[in-house]
Write a protein that holds these residues in place. Structure first.
Motif, PDB file in Angstrom:
ATOM      1  N   ALA A  78      40.325  -2.177  38.740  1.00  0.00           N
ATOM      2  CA  ALA A  78      40.380  -3.622  38.856  1.00  0.00           C
ATOM      3  C   ALA A  78      39.051  -4.259  38.316  1.00  0.00           C
ATOM      4  O   ALA A  78      38.951  -5.275  37.550  1.00  0.00           O
ATOM      5  CB  ALA A  78      40.883  -4.537  39.962  1.00  0.00           C
TER       6      ALA A  78
ATOM      7  N   ARG B  75      37.491 -16.021  28.307  1.00  0.00           N
ATOM      8  CA  ARG B  75      37.774 -14.855  28.890  1.00  0.00           C
ATOM      9  C   ARG B  75      38.577 -14.654  30.045  1.00  0.00           C
ATOM     10  O   ARG B  75      39.544 -14.076  30.355  1.00  0.00           O
ATOM     11  CB  ARG B  75      36.451 -13.984  29.035  1.00  0.00           C
TER      12      ARG B  75
ATOM     13  N   ARG C 128      28.430  -8.015  34.082  1.00  0.00           N
ATOM     14  CA  ARG C 128      28.929  -9.030  33.354  1.00  0.00           C
ATOM     15  C   ARG C 128      28.147 -10.317  33.447  1.00  0.00           C
ATOM     16  O   ARG C 128      27.658 -10.396  34.514  1.00  0.00           O
ATOM     17  CB  ARG C 128      30.445  -8.895  33.287  1.00  0.00           C
TER      18      ARG C 128
ATOM     19  N   HIS D   9      41.851 -12.917  32.260  1.00  0.00           N
ATOM     20  CA  HIS D   9      41.931 -12.399  33.665  1.00  0.00           C
ATOM     21  C   HIS D   9      43.102 -12.907  34.645  1.00  0.00           C
ATOM     22  O   HIS D   9      43.877 -12.083  34.880  1.00  0.00           O
ATOM     23  CB  HIS D   9      40.614 -12.315  34.325  1.00  0.00           C
TER      24      HIS D   9
ATOM     25  N   ASN E  89      30.978  -3.407  35.830  1.00  0.00           N
ATOM     26  CA  ASN E  89      31.427  -4.918  35.635  1.00  0.00           C
ATOM     27  C   ASN E  89      30.659  -5.597  36.269  1.00  0.00           C
ATOM     28  O   ASN E  89      30.414  -6.728  35.827  1.00  0.00           O
ATOM     29  CB  ASN E  89      32.744  -4.931  36.244  1.00  0.00           C
TER      30      ASN E  89
ATOM     31  N   MET F   9      43.238  -1.210  33.268  1.00  0.00           N
ATOM     32  CA  MET F   9      43.821  -2.409  32.859  1.00  0.00           C
ATOM     33  C   MET F   9      42.914  -3.258  31.972  1.00  0.00           C
ATOM     34  O   MET F   9      41.897  -3.948  32.349  1.00  0.00           O
ATOM     35  CB  MET F   9      44.093  -3.273  34.084  1.00  0.00           C
ATOM     36  N   ASP F  10      42.729  -2.814  30.594  1.00  0.00           N
ATOM     37  CA  ASP F  10      41.887  -3.147  29.746  1.00  0.00           C
ATOM     38  C   ASP F  10      42.488  -4.138  28.885  1.00  0.00           C
ATOM     39  O   ASP F  10      43.559  -3.973  28.158  1.00  0.00           O
ATOM     40  CB  ASP F  10      40.976  -1.962  29.083  1.00  0.00           C
ATOM     41  N   GLY F  11      41.559  -5.166  28.071  1.00  0.00           N
ATOM     42  CA  GLY F  11      41.903  -5.872  27.123  1.00  0.00           C
ATOM     43  C   GLY F  11      42.095  -7.398  27.420  1.00  0.00           C
ATOM     44  O   GLY F  11      42.526  -8.257  26.447  1.00  0.00           O
ATOM     45  N   ASN F  12      42.034  -7.840  28.519  1.00  0.00           N
ATOM     46  CA  ASN F  12      42.089  -9.162  29.242  1.00  0.00           C
ATOM     47  C   ASN F  12      41.000 -10.194  28.151  1.00  0.00           C
ATOM     48  O   ASN F  12      41.903 -11.114  27.865  1.00  0.00           O
ATOM     49  CB  ASN F  12      41.766  -9.452  30.592  1.00  0.00           C
ATOM     50  N   GLY F  13      39.958  -9.680  28.001  1.00  0.00           N
ATOM     51  CA  GLY F  13      38.915 -10.730  27.235  1.00  0.00           C
ATOM     52  C   GLY F  13      39.368 -10.802  25.667  1.00  0.00           C
ATOM     53  O   GLY F  13      39.412 -11.964  25.135  1.00  0.00           O
ATOM     54  N   ARG F  14      39.783  -9.839  24.967  1.00  0.00           N
ATOM     55  CA  ARG F  14      40.484  -9.890  23.761  1.00  0.00           C
ATOM     56  C   ARG F  14      41.446 -10.784  23.652  1.00  0.00           C
ATOM     57  O   ARG F  14      41.824 -11.403  22.598  1.00  0.00           O
ATOM     58  CB  ARG F  14      40.566  -8.315  23.023  1.00  0.00           C
TER      59      ARG F  14
HETATM   60  C1  IPE Z   1      39.735  -5.690  31.551  1.00  0.00           C
HETATM   61  O1  IPE Z   1      39.649  -6.487  30.547  1.00  0.00           O
HETATM   62  C2  IPE Z   1      39.318  -6.446  33.106  1.00  0.00           C
HETATM   63  C3  IPE Z   1      38.257  -6.233  33.570  1.00  0.00           C
HETATM   64  C4  IPE Z   1      37.365  -4.976  33.060  1.00  0.00           C
HETATM   65  C5  IPE Z   1      37.848  -6.519  34.839  1.00  0.00           C
HETATM   66  P1  IPE Z   1      38.313  -6.787  29.814  1.00  0.00           P
HETATM   67  O2  IPE Z   1      37.590  -7.915  30.568  1.00  0.00           O
HETATM   68  O3  IPE Z   1      37.475  -5.535  29.964  1.00  0.00           O
HETATM   69  O4  IPE Z   1      38.776  -7.237  28.353  1.00  0.00           O
HETATM   70  P2  IPE Z   1      38.040  -6.725  27.089  1.00  0.00           P
HETATM   71  O5  IPE Z   1      38.044  -5.223  27.125  1.00  0.00           O
HETATM   72  O6  IPE Z   1      36.792  -7.338  26.922  1.00  0.00           O
HETATM   73  O7  IPE Z   1      39.166  -7.324  26.034  1.00  0.00           O
END
Ligand code: IPE
Ligand code: IPE
Ligand code: MG
Length: 253
Positions: free
Chosen positions: A68, A38, A76, A42, A73, A24-29
């Motif tokens: 998840a 960011r 971070r 999530h 991670n 599940m990737d791409g929440n931050g973007r």
């Molecule tokens: C996925 O989204 C969620 C987790 C890794 C917890 P990201 O947080 O990696 O979102 P991007 O890749 O920075 O857009």
């Protein structure tokens, strides 16, 4: 018929993936593109988890394995980690009644002892409450990485051998599989990664040996039910050969 129902009607019920895994990737973007922080991404991603779980249940998928939070991670920024842990505990509690109503069983994969106590208690509660459920098995990978998991398995098997309970000559692929977090489950048929990256990020390295891989640019909060059905339709159009020739597969020998 809605566009989604139309897509679903195109699925071949006899060729449904039994086990679907997702990165599940791409929440931050997603959040950044909207001018949000960011963590808002999530939070929005939780609704996608809700939707894919429901749709997996409705479509008769038996196992849904969601990445998840990875071992990596933890590196971070602390504030983001804290928010994620809070969200995980909050979401599992909020979702529990519906998970129970849909007969969904929660499994926790990963180094769960590292999860802060508050979230961990809620996760264990949800796992206990759904232990009797016989529908979809929802595997939540938390503080998970494949190398962590394989290392754990190696340690377990080495201990058994050192205690004289296991002959190293008896170790085979099944022994290894039986000592992973996914013990007793079939390998994923389909692995979907959202967010446009073409990598595996330390996920299910052993288990995806023969999985079909599907990458989509959709960012996780935007990953729609239609996108999910598209991935399954794509999967159903592939020929899984497992090392054999196409003729062998078609003639079933
Ligand atoms: C996925 O989204 C969620 C987790 C890794 C917890 P990201 O947080 O990696 O979102 P991007 O890749 O920075 O857009
Ligand atoms: C993979 O996403 C982990 C999860 C989805 C939980 P990341 O965003 O952490 O992966 P990388 O760092 O881009 O490979
Ligand atoms: Mg990412």
């Amino acid at each position: 018929m809605t566009p989604l129902e139309h897509k679903i009607s195109q699925l071949d019920p006899d060729r449904m993936p039994v086990h679907v895994a997702m990165i599940m990737d791409g929440n931050g973007r997603w959040a950044k593109s909207k001018g949000f922080v960011r963590s808002d991404g999530h939070a929005e991603g939780v609704s996608t988890v809700h939707r894919v779980t429901k749709l997996s249940s409705d479509l008769g998928v038996k196992y849904l394995t969601l990445y998840a939070f990875s071992t990596e991670n933890w590196n971070r920024p602390q504030e983001e980690v804290d928010t994620l842990m809070y969200l995980i505990g909050w979401a599992i509690e909020r979702e529990l009644p519906e998970l129970l109503a849909n007969n969904v069983k929660i499994n926790l994969l990963g180094d769960i002892e590292r999860i802060p106590e508050d979230a961990r208690k809620r996760l264990f509660f949800a796992r206990n409450e759904t232990a009797h459920c016989t529908g979809l098995q929802l595997n939540m990978c938390l503080s998970y990485s494949s190398r962590w998991e394989i290392t754990e398995a190696a340690r377990k098997l080495a201990s058994l051998a050192a205690e004289g309970k296991l002959d190293p000559a008896d170790i085979n692929e099944q022994t290894i599989s039986d000592n992973l977090s996914t013990a007793g489950m079939p390998d994923p048929d389909l692995l979907i990664r959202t967010g446009g990256e073409y990598r595996i990020s330390n996920y299910l390295l052993w288990q995806i040996a023969y999985s079909e891989l599907y990458f989509t640019n959709a960012l996780w909060p935007d990953f729609s039910d239609e996108d999910y059905v598209d991935a399954i339709l794509d999967f159903q159009n592939r020929e899984r050969r497992f090392g054999k020739t196409s003729d062998q597969v078609r003639n079933n020998n």
